[in-house]
Design a protein around this motif. Structure first.
Motif, PDB file in Angstrom:
ATOM      1  N   ARG A  83       0.835  -1.201   0.000  1.00  0.00           N
ATOM      2  CA  ARG A  83       0.000   0.000   0.000  1.00  0.00           C
ATOM      3  C   ARG A  83       0.873   1.255   0.000  1.00  0.00           C
TER       4      ARG A  83
ATOM      5  N   ARG B 103       2.263   1.865  -3.361  1.00  0.00           N
ATOM      6  CA  ARG B 103       1.214   2.348  -4.259  1.00  0.00           C
ATOM      7  C   ARG B 103       0.903   3.818  -3.997  1.00  0.00           C
TER       8      ARG B 103
ATOM      9  N   LEU C 210       1.035   5.674 -11.369  1.00  0.00           N
ATOM     10  CA  LEU C 210       1.699   4.559 -12.033  1.00  0.00           C
ATOM     11  C   LEU C 210       0.893   3.268 -11.871  1.00  0.00           C
ATOM     12  N   TYR C 211       0.386   3.067 -10.659  1.00  0.00           N
ATOM     13  CA  TYR C 211      -0.359   1.827 -10.410  1.00  0.00           C
ATOM     14  C   TYR C 211      -1.737   1.856 -11.057  1.00  0.00           C
ATOM     15  N   ALA C 212      -2.302   3.064 -11.160  1.00  0.00           N
ATOM     16  CA  ALA C 212      -3.640   3.164 -11.746  1.00  0.00           C
ATOM     17  C   ALA C 212      -3.601   2.974 -13.258  1.00  0.00           C
ATOM     18  N   ASP C 213      -2.459   3.190 -13.844  1.00  0.00           N
ATOM     19  CA  ASP C 213      -2.312   3.035 -15.291  1.00  0.00           C
ATOM     20  C   ASP C 213      -2.524   1.563 -15.650  1.00  0.00           C
ATOM     21  N   ARG C 214      -3.498   1.314 -16.516  1.00  0.00           N
ATOM     22  CA  ARG C 214      -3.817  -0.077 -16.858  1.00  0.00           C
ATOM     23  C   ARG C 214      -2.841  -0.664 -17.876  1.00  0.00           C
ATOM     24  N   ARG C 215      -2.036   0.193 -18.466  1.00  0.00           N
ATOM     25  CA  ARG C 215      -1.211  -0.258 -19.572  1.00  0.00           C
ATOM     26  C   ARG C 215       0.257  -0.436 -19.181  1.00  0.00           C
ATOM     27  N   ASN C 216       0.793   0.599 -18.538  1.00  0.00           N
ATOM     28  CA  ASN C 216       2.224   0.577 -18.236  1.00  0.00           C
ATOM     29  C   ASN C 216       2.491  -0.296 -17.019  1.00  0.00           C
ATOM     30  N   TYR C 217       3.098  -1.421 -17.228  1.00  0.00           N
ATOM     31  CA  TYR C 217       3.464  -2.275 -16.101  1.00  0.00           C
ATOM     32  C   TYR C 217       4.964  -2.292 -15.882  1.00  0.00           C
TER      33      TYR C 217
ATOM     34  N   LEU D 263       4.852  -5.880  -6.364  1.00  0.00           N
ATOM     35  CA  LEU D 263       5.154  -6.911  -7.357  1.00  0.00           C
ATOM     36  C   LEU D 263       4.943  -8.293  -6.757  1.00  0.00           C
TER      37      LEU D 263
ATOM     38  N   ILE E  44       6.517  -0.228 -12.816  1.00  0.00           N
ATOM     39  CA  ILE E  44       6.185  -0.547 -11.421  1.00  0.00           C
ATOM     40  C   ILE E  44       7.389  -1.241 -10.793  1.00  0.00           C
TER      41      ILE E  44
END
Lengths: 536, 472
Positions: free
Chosen positions: B338, B341, B347-354, B363, B357
């Motif tokens: 948490r 985050r 960064l974490y809310a971005d559904r595309r960029n992993y 992780l 992280i």
């Protein structure tokens, strides 16, 4: 034909399970393949992380697309304006736009149709016959089951008659059935008394480790995301296709199929990058596997393959009703995968002259969210709330019913006159209604629900017998048939109008039956791929 | 901590079967010859001799190297990667044209024990003849009878031919090597050994050729004298010191744990066999008899180290095996995730960029905890092993943890199959480095801090996913 250079032997539009299986088969057999995918690639762990942050989406009420990428150039289906409904029934299926497609968030059901499903018109005088028979498709069902690692009950009569194993299969299921959870055992025992057969649902979850997939351990999280990858998803074959040499281009939104000057062939495929750059690729053959709604949209945008005027029409789903009850004993629903079995009493029979066949799917869900919301709304608080949640959740039974629809040309997806996508291209309008054939099944469902409530000593939590729910099983929109005047593709999945254009989606299915259409779409795709392989 | 590449380069002849793509095919394909009836056994060869030969072939793991991915068992063509080129195994089916059908038993024995083909060609010690040198005449005979009489001849060429670069292409150099390093002593029990210890020594040193991976090699790729089974790098993996005597690193393992590990590929609260060791279990060790597993254990118990070599003595079992959903350890890790985050919510809310992280707890929660559980304790039945007692996590080198994350686990043991997904496509080098630090810091005894470059270095050994044409 004059010597011509192509970018690939085959361009596959769409990297979902249906496109990826074909792409993999073609690449494995030495063909050069380019896969174009509108969405992006995201690993499972990222989806899982997103899922945990976006609340409870595992119930039907939730939006299962939430944890997934949703790019402006590749929106998932619940984005406002993506689909505009004009008909009496709201139709927006859950659908993802990314590498692997919508099988990222499915329940894994992998059904074969029954031989009679292919001869509806001949046998029962309704709907359409398929231009092929069950026997024509059986080898490809078999192939798809092996590719996907399908688990099933070799002793089950999937015609729902409690008879010998049916339909015929050339080999046993590649994966043994998973043991029924306690909930499903109890459900089966209690409804059997009333003459309702309950059969193991064939599915793409690994009961034993299959290839690289670990075995299912019952996270009960199949949709929106299997946390461990035990459940099959289309990205498996997208990756396998790449390993076999296919080139996968993501963030590539195909917007136009370019016809040759004589109109007989598809000369090129055009796609946009997110930067709105347009790229043109050529191939000997094109396989469009872009979902049952986006495929006809692309064809309409390109004015391709529509000499029949049937592109986008004959939309079908398995619309029906649902029942949630509190049984008279603890059933412990929610342990194991979200779906394990079905009541197939009305799977096939002479009644199909009068009404659509019926499948009651038993959902192995956790009911706590709906139960708690209900109790709080009723003003229940404190220790009583805890006690009631425990009591009701233990006895929770969920049933989602499916009904067979017939192809009606008036049920259609068409291009929106006003709504535009990221690239300025028309989005989709849908007109959808349930026809009388499906509506006639309502009385049977109501009677069955009464029986189920009696057999399980149940008290209704919620019973829907009025609002037609949809099951995200779109079919019929690029319908298969032998007559080019009323169908879009041949029995091979080839466009009646363009000899090198193949269509692979559940949209080609000319009869809906009542089971999840994914495996049939996969088998048809592999059949088309085998035909393409011979011609390249 | 940097991953040592020096010893990695020494893994020339031990980087056996790093490719795991075709394993399931081999696994299923190789069973057939053993269960089918004798092909053309001559009258003088009893069923017992053939069975013994089949067992020796299992114990010596011939099939692993003498079968190419998707190929017929024992028909050769498997490419063993080495920095000097790819060494292809031979067809050892009784084919008169392409196999060993025309070989006399004496010629066969010379090839297996001395590395010399009937035509005088020298084999490379990718074929572990320096281990097999100790094999008894009886076992060589049984193996010969089995290979000649109980498996079908495959009359096709193995495919590619071994062509090492100069000077390694000069096979006669192996004469010198043999003169320097080949111990031609046949196995014989020694005074003072128990029967089990003697049998164990025979299996470990000769037939099962454990030292091929576990004994460090000198610059000539020969076993280092005086360092028997002390551990060595094998490709990206590290084959650890397996001494089980009082001060040996396996000293705290119970006998049944060592035996279960060899047979099943895992022992609860000890570790799992992955990579090359997983393959050894899958193809060979799981078929050994209980008495042979006990013999191996008895011999490993004799292997002592003068002191504990600075190795931490770890608790044998974890007393806090709570299996509750909200244990204090769970909460610590969830809170850590948490916090990560909250530090970069966008960064974490971005559904595309992993790829960007890089929170270790986040992780871990997303990629690992669904199976190994939030507190790292795995499951009670060891189906999902605990990370807290895992030898890969407790090790002083990150190799095996990194390689396991990259390549996953794909192993069939006597008690069933184990599959851990490979994360080679799903995690970046940096993310794997962060995860290794997180896991060793939270669950291990010594936090390890490999760099992304270290992971990238080991990633080069993870070859299972190369396109087909790029594979050896």
């Amino acid at each position: 034909m004059a010597q011509q250079e192509y970018d690939a032997d085959v361009i596959v539009v769409g990297s979902g399970v249906i496109g990826s299986l074909a792409a993999h088969h073609l690449a494995r057999n030495g063909k050069s393949v380019i896969i174009l995918e509108a969405g992006t690639h995201v690993p499972r762990w990222k989806i899982l992380d997103s899922f945990r942050e976006c609340g409870n989406v595992s119930t039907d009420a939730g939006n299962r697309n939430q944890p997934y990428p949703n790019e402006p150039w590749a929106p998932s289906s619940f984005v406002p304006d993506y689909i505009t409904n004009h008909g009496p029934i709201e139709y927006v299926p859950g659908m993802l736009r990314m590498v692997g497609g919508t099988t990222w968030h499915w329940g894994g059901a992998c059904w074969r149709l029954l031989p009679n499903d292919f001869r509806l018109k001949t046998l029962y005088g309704v709907g359409r016959d398929w231009p092929i028979s069950y026997d024509d498709l059986e080898p490809f069902y078999h192939q798809a089951e092996i590719e996907m690692g399908v688990s099933g009950d070799d002793t089950a009569d999937y015609s729902g008659k409690n008879g010998a194993p049916y339909p015929p299969r050339q080999a046993p299921f590649p994966v043994r059935p998973q043991a029924f959870s306690y909930f499903n055992q109890r459900f089966r025992e209690r409804v059997a008394v009333g003459g309702y057969p309950f059969t193991y649902q064939p599915n793409g979850r690994a009961t034993d480790p299959y290839e690289d997939r670990p075995a299912c351990v019952g996270n009960n999280n199949c949709s929106p995301i299997c946390p461990i990858g035990a459940q099959y998803s289309g990205d498996r074959h997208a990756t396998k296709a790449e390993r076999a040499g296919a080139r996968l281009i993501s963030d590539a939104t195909v917007y136009r199929l370019e016809k040759s000057p004589d109109g007989k062939r598809i000369a090129a495929v055009h796609y946009y990058t997110p930067e709105r750059r347009s790229i043109r690729l050529t191939a000997r053959m094109v396989l469009v596997a872009a979902h049952a709604l986006e495929t006809p949209r692309l064809m309409l945008l390109s004015d391709v393959g529509n000499s029949s005027g049937m592109v986008g029409r004959n939309l079908m789903d398995h619309n029906a009703f649902s029942l949630m009850m509190i049984a008279d004993e603890p059933m412990w629903s929610g342990r194991g995968p979200v779906q394990q079995g079905d009541v197939l009493k009305w799977r096939d029979g002479d009644f199909r002259r009068q009404h659509g066949c019926i499948r009651h799917e038993v959902g192995n869900f956790v009911g706590n969210v709906q139960i708690t919301e209900r109790l709080i709304a009723q003003g229940v608080i404190g220790p009583e709330l805890d006690a009631k949640i425990r009591h009701m959740a233990a006895r929770w039974v969920f049933m989602g019913t499916n009904v067979e629809m017939l192809p009606e040309p008036t049920n259609r997806m068409s291009l929106s006159a006003s709504k535009r996508d990221f690239y300025g291209l028309p989005l989709m309008d849908i007109y959808y209604d349930v026809n009388d054939y499906a509506r006639a099944a309502r009385a049977v469902i109501e009677s069955d629900y009464t029986d189920f409530l009696r057999l399980l000593g149940g008290e209704i939590f919620e019973q829907n017998l009025s609002v037609w729910e949809n099951r995200d099983h779109p079919m019929g929109t690029v319908i298969m048939g032998s007559d080019p005047r009323d169908s879009v593709v041949t029995h091979e999945g080839r466009s009646h109008d363009h000899e090198n254009l193949f269509i692979a989606t559940t949209g080609v299915m000319p009869a809906a039956s009542v089971v999840n259409p994914t495996l049939t779409g996969c088998a048809l795709s592999l059949r088309s791929a085998s035909i393409m392989l011979k011609e390249i | 901590m940097a991953v040592s590449l020096f010893s990695a380069a020494q893994s020339l002849f031990r980087a056996r079967r790093v490719c795991s793509l075709g394993l399931s095919i081999i696994a299923s394909g190789c069973i057939v010859p053993f269960v089918s009836v004798a092909w053309a056994a001559s009258a003088g060869d009893s069923r017992a001799t053939i069975d013994r030969g089949a067992y020796i072939a299992r114990a010596a793991d011939c099939v692993a190297c003498h079968t190419k991915p998707g190929g017929v068992a024992f028909a050769g063509g498997y490419g063993i990667q080495s920095p000097m080129g790819v060494i292809y195994s031979n067809n050892i089916t009784p084919s008169m044209t392409h196999g060993i059908g025309g070989w006399s038993e004496a010629a066969f024995a010379r090839a297996v024990r001395e590395g010399v083909s009937p035509n005088g060609t020298r084999l490379y010690p990718a074929m572990p003849y320096d281990s097999y040198a100790g094999m008894t005449d009886e076992d060589i005979h049984a193996l010969y009878v089995y290979l000649q009489g109980a498996i079908a001849p495959v009359d096709t060429p193995v495919g590619p031919v071994t062509r090492l670069r100069f000077p390694y292409n000069m096979r006669n150099l192996m004469r010198v090597w043999n003169w320097l390093y080949l111990d031609r002593t046949r196995f014989a029990p020694r005074p003072g050994e128990t029967v089990a210890q003697a049998r164990g020594r025979y299996l470990v040193e000769s037939v099962a050729h454990c030292g091929t991976c576990h004994t460090p090699r000198n610059f000539m790729m020969a076993a280092k004298a005086g360092h028997k089974l002390e551990g060595a790098q094998v490709g990206g993996w590290y084959a650890p010191d397996i001494a089980a005597g009082t001060h040996g690193p396996l000293g705290s393992w119970r006998d049944d744990e060592i035996e279960a590990y060899l047979r099943d590929g895992h022992a609860r609260d000890r570790g799992v066999a992955a990579g090359p060791m997983g393959e050894a279990v899958e193809h060979s060790l799981r078929y050994l008899t209980e008495s042979d597993l006990q013999a191996i254990t008895a011999y490993l118990r004799q292997q002592n180290r003068s002191d504990s070599s600075g190795r931490p003595v770890r608790p044998t079992t974890d007393p806090a095996r709570a299996y509750q959903l909200d244990s204090p350890d769970d909460r610590l890790i969830r809170h850590a995730a948490r916090a990560e985050r909250n530090a970069t919510p966008g960064l974490y809310a971005d559904r595309r960029n992993y790829r960007d992280i890089d929170g270790g707890a986040a992780l871990y929660m997303a990629a690992c905890a669904s199976c190994h559980q939030i507190d790292g304790r795995g499951t009670r039945d060891d189906f999902y092993p605990s990370l807290r007692q895992s030898s890969a996590v407790q090790a002083s080198r990150p190799n095996n943890l990194i390689m396991t994350i990259l390549a996953g686990v794909h192993r069939d043991g006597a008690d069933g199959a184990a599959r851990m997904p490979a994360f080679r496509h799903d995690l970046t080098d940096q993310q794997i480095a962060v995860l290794v630090h997180f896991v060793t810091d939270r669950f291990g005894s010594t936090p390890l801090t490999p760099s992304a470059t270290d992971v990238a270095t080991l990633r080069r050994f993870d070859t299972a996913d190369l396109p087909a044409e790029a594979r050896p």
